[in-house]
Design a protein around this motif. Structure first.
Motif, PDB file in Angstrom:
ATOM      1  N   ARG A 102       0.761  -1.302  -0.167  1.00 22.93           N
ATOM      2  CA  ARG A 102      -0.130  -0.014   0.082  1.00 22.93           C
ATOM      3  C   ARG A 102       0.718   1.319   0.157  1.00 22.93           C
ATOM      4  O   ARG A 102       0.518   2.074  -0.741  1.00 22.93           O
ATOM      5  N   LEU A 103       1.930   1.272   0.791  1.00 17.88           N
ATOM      6  CA  LEU A 103       2.908   2.371   1.014  1.00 17.88           C
ATOM      7  C   LEU A 103       3.530   2.583  -0.236  1.00 17.88           C
ATOM      8  O   LEU A 103       3.569   3.756  -0.784  1.00 17.88           O
ATOM      9  N   ARG A 152       1.114   4.190  -3.036  1.00 12.78           N
ATOM     10  CA  ARG A 152       0.872   5.578  -2.530  1.00 12.78           C
ATOM     11  C   ARG A 152       2.208   6.503  -3.053  1.00 12.78           C
ATOM     12  O   ARG A 152       1.927   7.574  -3.632  1.00 12.78           O
ATOM     13  N   LEU A 153       3.280   5.965  -2.720  1.00 11.60           N
ATOM     14  CA  LEU A 153       4.493   6.793  -3.576  1.00 11.60           C
ATOM     15  C   LEU A 153       4.517   6.689  -4.960  1.00 11.60           C
ATOM     16  O   LEU A 153       5.123   7.655  -5.477  1.00 11.60           O
ATOM     17  N   GLU A 199       2.201   6.597  -7.045  1.00 10.43           N
ATOM     18  CA  GLU A 199       1.374   7.343  -7.358  1.00 10.43           C
ATOM     19  C   GLU A 199       1.605   9.080  -7.375  1.00 10.43           C
ATOM     20  O   GLU A 199       1.216   9.997  -8.116  1.00 10.43           O
ATOM     21  N   LYS A 200       2.680   9.276  -6.487  1.00 12.32           N
ATOM     22  CA  LYS A 200       3.485  10.484  -6.639  1.00 12.32           C
ATOM     23  C   LYS A 200       4.572  10.605  -7.605  1.00 12.32           C
ATOM     24  O   LYS A 200       5.266  11.625  -7.593  1.00 12.32           O
ATOM     25  N   LEU A 209       2.519  11.395   3.619  1.00 14.25           N
ATOM     26  CA  LEU A 209       2.998  10.384   2.955  1.00 14.25           C
ATOM     27  C   LEU A 209       3.829   9.191   3.916  1.00 14.25           C
ATOM     28  O   LEU A 209       3.777   8.019   3.827  1.00 14.25           O
ATOM     29  N   THR A 247       2.718   1.932 -13.100  1.00 10.60           N
ATOM     30  CA  THR A 247       2.646   3.240 -12.210  1.00 10.60           C
ATOM     31  C   THR A 247       3.628   4.028 -12.555  1.00 10.60           C
ATOM     32  O   THR A 247       3.280   5.221 -12.102  1.00 10.60           O
TER      33      THR A 247
END
Length: 262
Positions: free
Chosen positions: A56-57, A60-61, A63-64, A103, A163
């Protein structure tokens, strides 16, 4: 006649640069190759008991736009690592920025060339999908890379893909392993094949990358050699990282050679 000589010289240069050997980039004096660099300081986050939390982490990273990956540590917990910063302070500043963006919470700055495995430490294979002999590191970085790759066996491969970089499945895995060993290699399997030192099958050593495809111009898969004719690789995004043999029919027909970077 004076005008002809420069033209002939120019044509000779073009012919030499067009030769197949020009695509291969050799090692530099410090042991690296053109297109291959040493990893600087990195940001490491987390001590997750469940791999899904590290996933998950990482997502999220990514996605940035951050090229992050997760891995299994010595204690069996999972951590996420990313970044290649010229100094500890530069890495710390970026980490603090991400904390402000919520984040990250806690973080650790990994020093250059910090290895996941220490000399003489035995490797525990996580949920092996094929039998693997557990060996001690050979003392060189190739051995460390092989033992690090074995540590990923059985872990679902979910970083990379579309991604951050298209088609990074297998090449993203080997890139992550080499990153943990302190070396940056190109992103795609085709780019990775063009650098390093060419190695034939009979001369493969632990930590060498092994490449597959329909031709040298059509490389589409890569793994990390771990000895005894076997290699660790990520079959495709979402599947578990596994061990396969070079003698398997599918891979034997498509083996295009190995590359050494240490």
């Amino acid at each position: 006649m004076k005008r002809i000589v420069p033209i002939i010289w120019l044509l000779c240069c073009l012919l030499v640069c067009a030769a197949p050997g020009c695509a291969t980039q050799h090692r530099l004096a410090d042991g690296t190759s053109r297109g291959i660099t040493r990893v600087g300081h990195s940001i490491q986050v987390g001590a997750f008991r469940e791999v899904k939390n590290a996933e998950r982490l990482t997502a999220r990273l990514q996605e940035k736009g951050i090229e992050a990956f997760y891995f299994r540590k010595d204690d069996g917990l999972y951590a996420v690592r990313f970044g290649d910063f010229p100094s500890r302070e530069a890495a710390r500043q970026e980490a603090r920025k991400l904390v402000k963006e919520r984040l990250l919470t806690f973080f650790f700055i990994a020093s250059p060339r910090e290895q996941v495995l220490k000399q003489g430490q035995r490797t525990e294979i996580h949920k092996p999908s094929a039998p693997v002999s557990v060996k001690k590191p050979s003392g060189d970085m190739g051995g460390v890379a092989a033992r690090t790759a074995e540590r990923f066996v059985g872990i679902p491969y979910r970083w990379g893909g579309d991604t951050v970089v298209e088609g990074m499945d297998c090449s993203g895995f080997v890139r992550a392993v080499y990153n943990l060993c302190g070396v940056n290699i190109p992103r795609t399997s085709r780019e990775q094949f063009r650098v390093g030192e060419g190695v034939g099958r009979a001369d493969l050593q632990d930590g060498d990358l092994v490449f597959f495809g329909s031709s040298e111009e059509s490389i589409n898969h890569v793994g990390i050699y771990v000895g005894a004719g076997k290699f660790v690789h990520a079959p495709r995004r979402g599947e578990e990282i596994r061990v396969s043999a070079l003698d398997e029919t599918y891979f034997a027909k498509r083996f295009m050679g190995g590359r050494r970077y240490f």
